[in-house]
Scaffold this motif. Structure first.
Motif, PDB file in Angstrom:
ATOM      1  N   ILE A 175      16.549  12.116  69.547  1.00  0.00           N
ATOM      2  CA  ILE A 175      17.196  12.535  70.784  1.00  0.00           C
ATOM      3  C   ILE A 175      16.496  13.768  71.314  1.00  0.00           C
ATOM      4  O   ILE A 175      16.367  14.770  70.618  1.00  0.00           O
ATOM      5  CB  ILE A 175      18.677  12.873  70.525  1.00  0.00           C
ATOM      6  CG1 ILE A 175      19.409  11.595  70.135  1.00  0.00           C
ATOM      7  CG2 ILE A 175      19.308  13.483  71.757  1.00  0.00           C
ATOM      8  CD1 ILE A 175      20.865  11.817  69.852  1.00  0.00           C
TER       9      ILE A 175
ATOM     10  N   LEU B 146      24.261  19.392  62.795  1.00  0.00           N
ATOM     11  CA  LEU B 146      22.892  19.896  62.857  1.00  0.00           C
ATOM     12  C   LEU B 146      22.882  21.411  62.720  1.00  0.00           C
ATOM     13  O   LEU B 146      23.823  22.088  63.127  1.00  0.00           O
ATOM     14  CB  LEU B 146      22.269  19.510  64.196  1.00  0.00           C
ATOM     15  CG  LEU B 146      21.967  18.023  64.369  1.00  0.00           C
ATOM     16  CD1 LEU B 146      21.517  17.756  65.793  1.00  0.00           C
ATOM     17  CD2 LEU B 146      20.890  17.597  63.393  1.00  0.00           C
TER      18      LEU B 146
ATOM     19  N   ARG C 121      17.216  16.349  73.885  1.00  0.00           N
ATOM     20  CA  ARG C 121      18.396  16.627  74.686  1.00  0.00           C
ATOM     21  C   ARG C 121      18.096  17.222  76.051  1.00  0.00           C
ATOM     22  O   ARG C 121      18.962  17.253  76.899  1.00  0.00           O
ATOM     23  CB  ARG C 121      19.363  17.496  73.903  1.00  0.00           C
ATOM     24  CG  ARG C 121      20.212  16.649  72.968  1.00  0.00           C
ATOM     25  CD  ARG C 121      20.985  17.499  72.013  1.00  0.00           C
ATOM     26  NE  ARG C 121      20.087  18.244  71.159  1.00  0.00           N
ATOM     27  CZ  ARG C 121      19.969  19.545  71.184  1.00  0.00           C
ATOM     28  NH1 ARG C 121      20.668  20.253  72.022  1.00  0.00           N
ATOM     29  NH2 ARG C 121      19.142  20.158  70.375  1.00  0.00           N
TER      30      ARG C 121
ATOM     31  N   VAL D 135      15.733  16.378  68.144  1.00  0.00           N
ATOM     32  CA  VAL D 135      16.466  16.344  66.896  1.00  0.00           C
ATOM     33  C   VAL D 135      16.622  14.923  66.420  1.00  0.00           C
ATOM     34  O   VAL D 135      16.940  14.023  67.195  1.00  0.00           O
ATOM     35  CB  VAL D 135      17.858  16.979  67.089  1.00  0.00           C
ATOM     36  CG1 VAL D 135      18.621  16.907  65.784  1.00  0.00           C
ATOM     37  CG2 VAL D 135      17.719  18.407  67.518  1.00  0.00           C
ATOM     38  N   ARG D 136      16.396  14.749  65.139  1.00  0.00           N
ATOM     39  CA  ARG D 136      16.503  13.425  64.572  1.00  0.00           C
ATOM     40  C   ARG D 136      17.889  13.295  63.950  1.00  0.00           C
ATOM     41  O   ARG D 136      18.253  14.063  63.077  1.00  0.00           O
ATOM     42  CB  ARG D 136      15.417  13.280  63.508  1.00  0.00           C
ATOM     43  CG  ARG D 136      15.198  11.877  63.076  1.00  0.00           C
ATOM     44  CD  ARG D 136      13.870  11.770  62.380  1.00  0.00           C
ATOM     45  NE  ARG D 136      12.777  11.758  63.367  1.00  0.00           N
ATOM     46  CZ  ARG D 136      11.559  11.340  63.056  1.00  0.00           C
ATOM     47  NH1 ARG D 136      11.275  10.957  61.846  1.00  0.00           N
ATOM     48  NH2 ARG D 136      10.616  11.342  63.971  1.00  0.00           N
TER      49      ARG D 136
ATOM     50  N   THR E 196      18.759  24.465  65.924  1.00  0.00           N
ATOM     51  CA  THR E 196      18.244  23.461  66.850  1.00  0.00           C
ATOM     52  C   THR E 196      18.851  23.594  68.246  1.00  0.00           C
ATOM     53  O   THR E 196      18.455  22.890  69.147  1.00  0.00           O
ATOM     54  CB  THR E 196      18.550  22.034  66.344  1.00  0.00           C
ATOM     55  OG1 THR E 196      19.971  21.876  66.242  1.00  0.00           O
ATOM     56  CG2 THR E 196      17.919  21.770  65.000  1.00  0.00           C
TER      57      THR E 196
ATOM     58  N   ALA F 255      23.491  17.400  69.604  1.00  0.00           N
ATOM     59  CA  ALA F 255      23.512  15.968  69.307  1.00  0.00           C
ATOM     60  C   ALA F 255      24.566  15.659  68.256  1.00  0.00           C
ATOM     61  O   ALA F 255      25.183  14.608  68.253  1.00  0.00           O
ATOM     62  CB  ALA F 255      22.133  15.521  68.829  1.00  0.00           C
TER      63      ALA F 255
END
Lengths: 507, 359
Positions: B6, A399, B8, B23-24, A403, A395
């Motif tokens: 999100i 990050l 994904r 994930v924020r 993740t 994303a």
């Protein structure tokens, strides 16, 4: 598929069509095995064939998602290893887990020490019982000595003694001979045979065909998490077993582009490290992918670590473009144009807490700095650039890599080495634990690199991957190079023979 | 404040992709305003405002002066200490280094050595004391906790040997006066400029240099750091040298400020330093931490202590408060982590299993 050769006896243990999935990953799709009382049963299969998962199901470590599990013909279900143990199944793992500070006898009777007067532990009874056990096994081990310092072989014998004292009817040994010398193997086999003659069922995993054929009464083959066949040992050949172990279509998945192969870039000469590997010599040329095959524990990773300078070595030399590398200094290896994508992505390849950008640029931290200072903007630009080039799905590159999915994490590891513009890239199990789609991407990437003139050394336990990708395959067994096979001559059987001990004995 | 979640796996990624976490992603400003450093800063402002309005005598330029003078040695040593703790090590010998520096400074000066030479020798001494710690930890591979507990006692013992029960007090007046002089009538000590320079050096080192990147990486994961060519031992060695050097600088300041070279100077301030560093957001487990955070942490503890003293609480209370803050700062991240963990527990558990199976 052949059905198990059913004997007249009721199997002491039988498992049919057991499956076990971890999330989306299916570790065991058809776990099937029958163990008769008074037989020694060998379980064979490639790395990752599901043998260990099967054993863990039998041991009560994993609860199967489906399947039929019976002891003496009656259905059972184990929630914990203690349940399995109480039902008479004892498992001996490759590395025994004794308490080093306790005596041998205390280890055998841990948690169930014989009581004497006043409910106190009776050391004399314990000692006498242990002595009796070792007498039946015919091995001279002093029950009063401290466990620390015992050889692995002796530790295994103690685990077996413990199993007998628990009245185990099924004894399971996971690669018991991997760390043993010839004499010790013979002694272990003697013990195994005497247990069989007393009516116990024994299951053992081994990669050594001479042992499998010398010791077992029946052999079960597994592949890709599924049961393939069970054979009576006398009526089957090594060739047939090997074919069943590797037999799958390997042509389509792994495309290696034809690349112009140039001069040697990485030259390893007589590399040795006492007790780990010895006399390793080979070259990797520009544009060439050299596969390093062998069983887990053959010393492949250790060789890679020594070349890159993580570990020390006692003998030999490593040269890149004719310039010797300083031993035990990864930084000088990196400067010389070497990159290493390590075996354990999460512990060695990445700093999981740091962002994608930080990880991808960690190898470039010096190059990123201008007048000693790192500019955040340049760092970001570089991180984004490489994430895009390798199509890392995240994303945001800010990050933490933790993740990301396994495959995308591996792309970040590749990115951080590609960013250094390496001349030699060593990849250790590059697609382990990666879903099939990303796996193909990683293969394409590696093939691409070779196409651009990078010398690639690829360690892989997946035969199809090695056969599909490598221009040349080196095979290691027990710390030595046992074969070099050209792409045109390479077959799964040849590699497996060289990786196990049957090279000399087969026509 | 923009905030979006999100997931994904819904973005065309194959469903088999293991380990995809929801994930924020927050906007840059939201992240900065909600960061730990920012929260600490709000706390500091709150304490100052409270003391300014509620505690008698707090609202004066004298307060600023005394508070900062008290805080300077801790602030100085906290800078290298933050880096040491980020790499997963610790240095408990800093207060003893201050004491030994002070003792040596007194003895040398009394023996007639010119003060300039004395100062240089003191800084050199600190460097050597730090190098001894660094050598024992990195070359011999001993745990820094054990090594620096040892040198904590050893260096303090040397201080006693050097100066005994005596005190040297007759340092040049221009120096002692300089050490407590203020910038005009702001109440801010001139020495604060030097401290800020030190903080700037360590801040830049940690946040903007290749060395800093290496420190953070090795603080989180030594093994992965070694795999990218970071020389773990060497980096740690120089950090111990820097704590020694900065501690001796703090020792010189301490001696001049109180105009007194004694063997028991600064006894026990290592705890205040470590408490402030941890309160400032440096993780005792390594990896996490920032220099601005540590500066705020030091100022927060300093202000609370000063306020309590102004309000006539006893030293016992001060020590209880410092201890409680230390525990809170170590426990808080764990509690936050636990709360966050609960939120994603089910999802994460599944993903962990997938990862385990994939290996």
């Amino acid at each position: 598929m052949t059905t198990p050769t059913l004997a007249d006896d009721i199997p002491v243990l039988e498992l049919h069509h057991a499956s076990k999935a971890f999330g989306a990953v299916v570790a065991l799709s058809d776990g099937t095995i029958e163990i008769l009382p008074g037989e020694i049963h060998a379980l064979v299969g490639e790395n990752g064939a599901g043998k260990s998962t099967l054993i863990k199901v039998l041991a009560g470590v994993h609860r199967p998602d489906s399947g039929d599990f019976r002891l003496d013909g009656k259905p059972v279900s184990f929630g914990t290893p203690a349940d399995s143990k109480a039902a008479g199944i004892s498992v001996i793992y490759q590395e025994p887990t004794l308490f080093p500070d306790l005596t041998v006898a205390e280890n055998i009777y841990i948690g169930r020490q014989p009581r004497g007067r006043g409910g106190l532990i009776s050391r004399s009874t314990m000692r006498a019982e242990a002595t009796k056990l070792f007498a039946t096994l015919g091995v001279p081990i002093d029950p009063e000595r401290i466990a620390a310092g015992l050889s692995i072989a002796d530790q295994q014998i103690i685990e077996i003694a413990k199993a007998i004292s628990l009245d185990a009817r099924v004894l399971i040994m996971d690669e018991p001979t991997a760390a043993l010398s010839g004499v010790e193997v013979e002694r272990l086999f003697g013990v195994a045979r005497s247990l069989r003659d007393r009516g116990a069922g024994i299951l053992f995993i081994s990669h050594r065909f001479d042992e499998v054929f010398g010791l077992s009464d029946r052999i079960t083959v597994m592949r890709d998490g599924a049961f393939i066949a069970t054979h009576t040992t006398g009526s089957v050949t090594v060739d047939a077993i090997v074919r069943e172990m590797v037999g799958r279509d390997i042509s389509a998945l792994f495309p290696k582009e034809e690349a112009v192969i140039g001069d040697p870039v990485l030259s390893v000469r007589g590399l040795g490290r006492a007790g780990v590997f010895s006399d390793i010599s080979f070259d990797v040329r520009a544009g060439e992918i050299v596969g390093l095959a062998g069983l887990v524990g053959a010393g492949r990773t250790e060789v890679a670590r020594a070349i890159f300078g993580i570990d020390r070595y006692d003998a030999g030399s490593v040269e890149v473009n004719g310039v010797p590398l300083r031993p035990h200094d990864p930084q000088s290896a990196i400067t010389a144009g070497l990159g290493l994508v390590p075996e354990d992505r999460r512990k060695q390849g990445l700093v999981m807490e740091l962002s994608v950008t930080r990880n991808a640029t960690l190898t470039l931290r010096t190059a990123l700095a201008r007048f000693g200072l790192i500019s955040g903007a340049r760092e970001h630009a570089l991180g984004e650039d490489w994430s895009r080039r390798l199509q890392v799905k995240t994303a945001s590159p800010d990050l933490p890599v933790a993740t990301l999915s396994g495959g995308n994490q591996q792309k970040v590891v590749l990115a951080k080495w590609l960013a250094t513009d390496p001349q030699v890239l060593i990849v250790d199990e590059p697609t382990r634990g990666i879903d099939i789609g990303t796996k193909a991407e990683v293969h394409r990437l590696i093939s691409d690199l070779a196409g651009r003139g990078i010398a690639v050394l690829m360690i892989s336990s997946e035969l199809p991957e090695v056969l599909g990708m490598a221009d040349r395959i080196l095979v290691m067994r027990e710390g030595r190079l046992t074969a070099t096979i050209d792409r045109t001559d390479a077959t799964a059987e040849r590699v497996m023979f060289a990786a196990t001990e049957t090279l000399e004995s087969t026509p | 404040m923009s905030e979006r979640t999100i997931v994904r796996s819904g973005e065309g990624v194959p469903a088999t992709t293991a380990g995809t976490l929801p994930v924020r992603v927050r906007s840059r400003w939201t992240r900065i305003l909600l960061s730990r450093d920012a929260v600490m800063f709000y706390a500091l402002i709150a304490v100052v405002v409270y003391a300014y309005t509620q505690v008698p005598y707090f609202a004066s330029t004298q307060t600023v002066g005394f508070l900062l003078l008290d805080v300077i040695p801790i602030l100085l040593i906290a800078m290298p200490m933050a880096l040491v703790i980020i790499t997963g090590e610790i240095d408990l010998s800093v207060a003893s280094t201050v004491g030994l520096t002070s003792a040596v400074m007194g003895v040398l000066f009394q023996a007639g050595v010119p003060i300039g030479v004395v100062l240089v020798l003191c800084l050199l001494l600190g460097t050597v004391l730090g190098a001894v710690n660094g050598f024992l930890v990195t070359a011999l591979g001993l745990p820094s906790l054990a090594v620096t507990i040892g040198t904590l006692a050893l260096y303090r013992g040397f201080a006693l040997v050097v100066i005994g029960d005596n005190a040297v007090a007759n340092f040049p007046q221009e120096l002692t006066r300089f050490s407590t002089s203020k910038l005009g009538d702001t109440g801010i000590p001139v020495v604060m400029l030097l401290v800020l320079a030190v903080a700037l050096v360590f801040g830049v080192l940690l946040h903007f240099t290749p060395f800093g990147r290496a420190l953070v990486a090795l603080g989180f994961n030594k093994e992965a750091a070694a795999f990218v060519g970071i020389r773990v031992g060497r980096a740690k060695f120089w950090l111990f040298v820097s704590t020694g050097l900065v501690s001796s600088l703090a020792g010189i300041f301490w001696t001049l400020r109180y105009s007194s070279a004694r063997s028991d100077n600064a006894t026990g301030i290592e705890l205040a330093v470590i408490a402030a560093v941890l309160l400032g957001g440096v993780s005792i487990f390594g990896g996490t931490g920032s220099i601005p955070g540590v500066i705020i942490g030091v100022l927060l503890i300093g202000t609370i202590n000063y306020t309590l003293r102004l309000a006539r609480f006893s030293d016992v209370v001060l020590s209880i408060v410092t201890g409680a803050l230390l525990i809170a700062s170590v426990v808080a991240p764990s509690i936050a982590e636990w709360a966050r963990g609960r939120l994603h527990a089910r999802r994460t558990a599944r993903l962990e299993l997938q990862r385990a199976a994939a290996q």
